[in-house]
Design an enzyme around this catalytic site. Sequence first.
Site, PDB file in Angstrom:
ATOM      1  N   GLU A 240      15.593  -3.469  22.553  1.00 56.61           N
ATOM      2  CA  GLU A 240      15.685  -3.204  23.983  1.00 56.61           C
ATOM      3  C   GLU A 240      14.294  -2.797  24.452  1.00 56.61           C
ATOM      4  O   GLU A 240      13.868  -1.661  24.252  1.00 56.61           O
ATOM      5  CB  GLU A 240      16.718  -2.112  24.266  1.00 56.61           C
ATOM      6  CG  GLU A 240      18.137  -2.494  23.893  1.00 56.61           C
ATOM      7  CD  GLU A 240      18.684  -3.634  24.746  1.00 56.61           C
ATOM      8  OE1 GLU A 240      18.098  -3.919  25.821  1.00 56.61           O
ATOM      9  OE2 GLU A 240      19.690  -4.241  24.342  1.00 56.61           O
ATOM     10  N   CYS A 274      12.852   1.683  31.957  1.00 56.08           N
ATOM     11  CA  CYS A 274      12.517   0.333  31.517  1.00 56.08           C
ATOM     12  C   CYS A 274      12.911  -0.727  32.533  1.00 56.08           C
ATOM     13  O   CYS A 274      12.278  -1.790  32.599  1.00 56.08           O
ATOM     14  CB  CYS A 274      13.161   0.031  30.160  1.00 56.08           C
ATOM     15  SG  CYS A 274      14.965   0.099  30.163  1.00 56.08           S
TER      16      CYS A 274
END
Length: 464
Positions: A240, A274
């Site tokens: 991720e 993110c």
Amino acid sequence: MAPQTHTTDLDAAAVVDRLRRTFTTHRTTSPEWRRGQLAALRTLLTTHRTTSPEWRRGQLAALRTLLTDHRDDLLAALAEDLGKGPEEAYRTEIGFTLHEIDHTLDRLDDWLEPRPAELPERLLPATARTVREPLGVVLVIAPWNYPLQLALAPLVGALAAGNCAVVKPSELAPATSAALARLLPRYLDSDAVAVVEGAVPETTALLAQRFDHIFYTGNGTVGRIVLTAAAPHLTPVTLELGGKSPVVLDPGTDLAAAARRLVTGKFLNAGQTCVAPDYVLAIGDTAREIEPHLAAAVRETYGADPAGAKEYGRIVNERHFDRLTALLDSGRTVIGGAHDRTTRYLAPTVLADVAPDAPVMQEEIFGPILPIVPVPDLDAAIAFINERDKPLALYAFTASEDTKRRLLAETSSGALTFGLPVAHLTAPELPFGGVGESGMGRYHGEYSLDTFSHTRAVLDKPLV
């Protein structure tokens, strides 16, 4: 890791009891201890204790209790590490994880049911089904920006799938790391879940061991290290990562509403998210027209002086602070720019007239700076996106169904969201993950169960 034959003839209870006693010594930092720890976890798997639905549900319920019993302790740790305000920290860290747990508990029995599969006529009479089984021992390596959520949300999936797990919290969020190391063994089955604190040496030592799955959240540089370490063991990996998630701003958009939602998504956790909008591709006159709306939205959200806002966080450390402040000259300042290194404060900042080759456009910003890049039309915006790495998310504010259709058909990203940045990751029915440079694999909800399970094919054909 030591061969499994070293432990297969040992009593599992004795192994894990010895493991528990070693926590009182300093041997937990040694490579020998890590090998023994993983051997003990693998031995536990042979008892099949973790495969029962009761165990899985019990672990999730215990994790839920931990989060509710120690809410204040965890909020204090998050404030110490990142200056997070209590409302934001609860919503994005504790509340988010509680919702993931509840969603999983509500549906776990259905998810674990064997699923019948159709067979071709040439194989009949016969029956077939698929069953999910645990992968084994998984490693979860968490980042610093959401140090609680991004350690525990993957763990929810790992436990729901019936695995043993090693959790490696981020050393850059030391208060949260210490809280996880203290609390997880008290609430979860400490025979099956271990926490390893430390920095690069400890993570490197862990990666040298054989796991059945590695789940890493962080940046692409370390992601490549994780993949390299996993390769000798053929260990599957979920990465991720992140990248520069663009926003397309179309003419005809309600700019005041778009600005409010941009500010909320961009400056959450002081931009250290993110999936935060990284930059705005403003088509035509919207580049100029959005400026006063963004300035107004920042003042409305954080007040005239965001340094005093209770819900505005701080940059994680001086290194990242210095990296971010070096980007402030990449454009004309619309609002913000104030900073204080002693407190690691960097104001919510909007930069206009940003060139595509400006320093702020060369790397993921991961901080509270929002550049506006003017583009002449949608064709140019799509070309700009496609000339760069595939982003973790692509956002657009548009009233045009044709624009939506073209962005869906002509771009690629981990997620595509219209009208509301960041919020897609709060929907557990949607997969969360990247593509290409922004990552591989997916999780949340049933997708987490898929990630941490092997789907086994079962065929049964009678002999007569």
